[in-house]
Design a protein around this motif. Structure first.
Motif, PDB file in Angstrom:
ATOM      1  N   ALA A 142      50.055  35.627  43.711  1.00 21.23           N
ATOM      2  CA  ALA A 142      50.682  34.364  44.127  1.00 21.23           C
ATOM      3  C   ALA A 142      50.379  33.270  43.115  1.00 21.23           C
ATOM      4  O   ALA A 142      51.219  32.433  42.808  1.00 21.23           O
ATOM      5  N   ARG A 147      41.107  28.992  44.106  1.00 17.39           N
ATOM      6  CA  ARG A 147      40.568  29.294  42.774  1.00 17.39           C
ATOM      7  C   ARG A 147      39.235  28.576  42.586  1.00 17.39           C
ATOM      8  O   ARG A 147      39.042  27.464  43.100  1.00 17.39           O
ATOM      9  N   HIS A 204      36.566  37.679  45.840  1.00 18.80           N
ATOM     10  CA  HIS A 204      38.010  37.460  45.643  1.00 18.80           C
ATOM     11  C   HIS A 204      38.833  38.543  46.355  1.00 18.80           C
ATOM     12  O   HIS A 204      39.647  39.245  45.735  1.00 18.80           O
TER      13      HIS A 204
HETATM   14  C1  GLV Z   1      45.284  36.185  43.997  1.00 13.15           C
HETATM   15  O1  GLV Z   1      44.316  35.498  43.846  1.00 13.15           O
HETATM   16  C2  GLV Z   1      46.636  35.746  43.841  1.00 13.15           C
HETATM   17  O2  GLV Z   1      46.855  34.661  43.289  1.00 13.15           O
HETATM   18  O3  GLV Z   1      47.532  36.492  44.270  1.00 13.15           O
END
Ligand code: GLV
Ligand code: NAP
Length: 313
Positions: free
Chosen positions: A66, A228, A276
Motif C-alpha cells: 500500500a 512507517r 512489520h
Molecule cells: C506495507 O507496509 C505496505 O505498505 O503494504
C-alpha cells in the motif's frame, strides 16, 4: 503483453507462477540484473533503480504494497528513475484491511481493558483490580482516513468508543467524527486517548508523531504506529513514556527494520514491538487485483489506486 516481476522474497517463483496463471497469454518473467528486454508492466517491491532504466514503453509499475514511500524515495533522490510515461499503482486493501482491523482492534481493546497491565501483575503473582476506563471517555483518533484508516476507524466505532479520523481533505466516514487539514490537527488531537497512525510516509507526514503531538493528547495516552517508522520521532516517544504522557505504545514499524538489537525500544517497559506484520501483502488477493487492473489498462479502461507522485501517496 510482457510483464517483469521483482519480488525479493524466497517466494518469487510462486508469485511468478500465480501471476502467469492469472494473465493467460502474457509473457511474465522474473527480472534479473542486466535484463533490458522490453516490458509493458512491472510488478515490484523495493526494486533496484536499474530495473526501470531505459524503459520508455513501460505503461505501469505495480507496487506490491500500500505504501509507495520506498519507491518514491528513490525517485526523489534520483529524479527520472521512474519512466515518466508509467503510472505508479499501489495495492488497495487486497486483504490488508481485515488484518489492520484485527491488529488495531486487539491493541485498542487490550488497552481499554488494561490487559497489558494485568499481564504485568500476573507476572508478579498479584491479584489486584484496576479501575476500569469508561468506554465513552476512551477516544480513539485515527491518522489517515484512506483505504486502511477508514476501515479501522469504522470497525472501532462499532465497539461504542468515540472515534475520530484525520485526513488532508474532508472525509465522511459513518460513525466517525472527521477532521481535515493542518488547521484541524490540534482539535483532532485534543482529548484523544489512543492515537493510531495509518498515514502514508511523505515529506509532509515525516516526524508527525513528535513531542508536540503527544503533549496535546489526553494524559496517559496510548500510541499505535502501524504506518512507517519515519512518522515517529523515537526520542520524543521515549521522553513521553518516561514522563507518563504516553502510558504505553505498540509499534509495528521502525526507522530501521529489523529494529537493531541495541535500540532502547527493546528495553522500554509497556512498549510492544511487532516485526512489520500488521497487514501483510497477500499473494492471492494482490495478484487478483493487479491482474484485473492490467487487463483493464490493456482494454483502455481507467483503474483506481494510481499514485499522485507529487503528493507522495
Ligand atoms: C506495507 O507496509 C505496505 O505498505 O503494504
Ligand atoms: P491511503 O488510502 O493512500 O490513505 C492515506 C490517508 O492519509 C488519506 O486519508 C489521506 O488524506 C491521508 N493523508 C495523507 N497525507 C496527509 C497529510 N499530510 N495530512 C493529513 N492526512 C494525510 O493509504 P492506505 O492504503 O490507507 O495505507 C496507509 C499506510 O499504511 C501506507 O502508506 C503504509 O505506509 C501503511 N501500511 C502499513 C502496513 C503494515 O503492515 N504496518 C501495511 C499496509 C500499509 P486524503 O483522504 O485527504 O487524501
Amino acid at each position: 503483453m510482457k510483464i517483469i516481476l521483482y519480488e525479493h522474497h524466497t517466494e518469487a517463483s510462486l508469485w511468478l507462477d500465480d501471476l502467469a496463471r492469472a494473465l493467460p497469454g502474457a509473457d511474465v518473467r522474473l527480472w534479473q540484473p542486466g535484463d533490458t528486454a522490453p516490458a509493458d508492466y512491472a510488478v515490484v517491491w523495493r526494486a533496484p533503480p536499474e530495473l526501470f532504466a531505459n524503459r520508455p514503453d513501460l505503461k505501469a509499475v505495480f507496487n506490491l504494497g500500500a505504501g509507495v514511500d520506498a519507491i518514491l524515495e528513490v525517485e526523489r533522490k534520483q529524479p527520472g528513475t521512474l519512466p515518466p510515461s508509467a503510472l505508479l499503482v499501489r495495492l488497495e486493501d487486497s486483504g490488508m484491511g481485515h488484518q489492520m482491523v484485527e491488529y488495531a482492534a486487539h491493541t485498542v481493546l487490550r488497552y481499554l481493558r488494561r490487559l497489558d497491565e494485568y499481564d504485568a501483575l500476573q507476572r508478579e503473582h498479584r491479584w489486584q483490580k484496576l479501575p476500569p476506563f469508561a468506554l465513552k471517555d476512551f477516544t480513539v483518533g485515527v491518522l489517515g482516513m484512506g483505504v486502511l484508516g477508514a476501515r479501522v476507524a469504522q470497525a472501532l466505532a462499532a465497539f461504542g468508543m468515540p472515534v475520530r479520523g484525520f485526513s488532508r481533505s474532508k472525509r465522511d466516514v459513518e460513525g466517525v467524527r472527521t477532521f481535515a487539514g493542518d488547521e484541524q490537527f490540534e482539535a483532532f488531537l485534543d482529548g484523544t486517548r489512543v492515537l493510531i497512525n495509518l498515514l502514508p510516509h511523505t515529506p509532509d507526514t515525516e516526524g508527525i508523531l513528535n513531542r508536540r503531538t503527544f503533549e496535546r493528547l489526553a494524559p496517559g495516552a496510548y500510541l499505535v504506529n502501524l504506518a512507517r517508522g519515519g512518522h515517529l520521532v523515537d526520542d520524543d516517544l521515549l521522553h513521553a513514556m518516561q514522563t507518563g504522557q504516553i502510558a504505553a505504545a505498540t509499534l509495528d514499524v521502525f526507522h530501521t527494520e529489523p529494529l537493531p538489537d541495541n535500540h532502547p525500544f527493546w528495553r522500554t517497559p509497556r512498549l510492544t514491538i511487532t516485526p512489520h506484520i500488521a497487514a501483510e501483502t497477500l499473494r492471492e488477493e494482490s495478484i487478483e487485483q493487479i491482474a484485473n487492473k492490467i487487463m483493464a489498462l490493456a482494454r483502455g479502461e481507467p483503474i483506481s489506486g494510481i499514485v499522485d507522485v507529487k503528493r507522495g501517496y
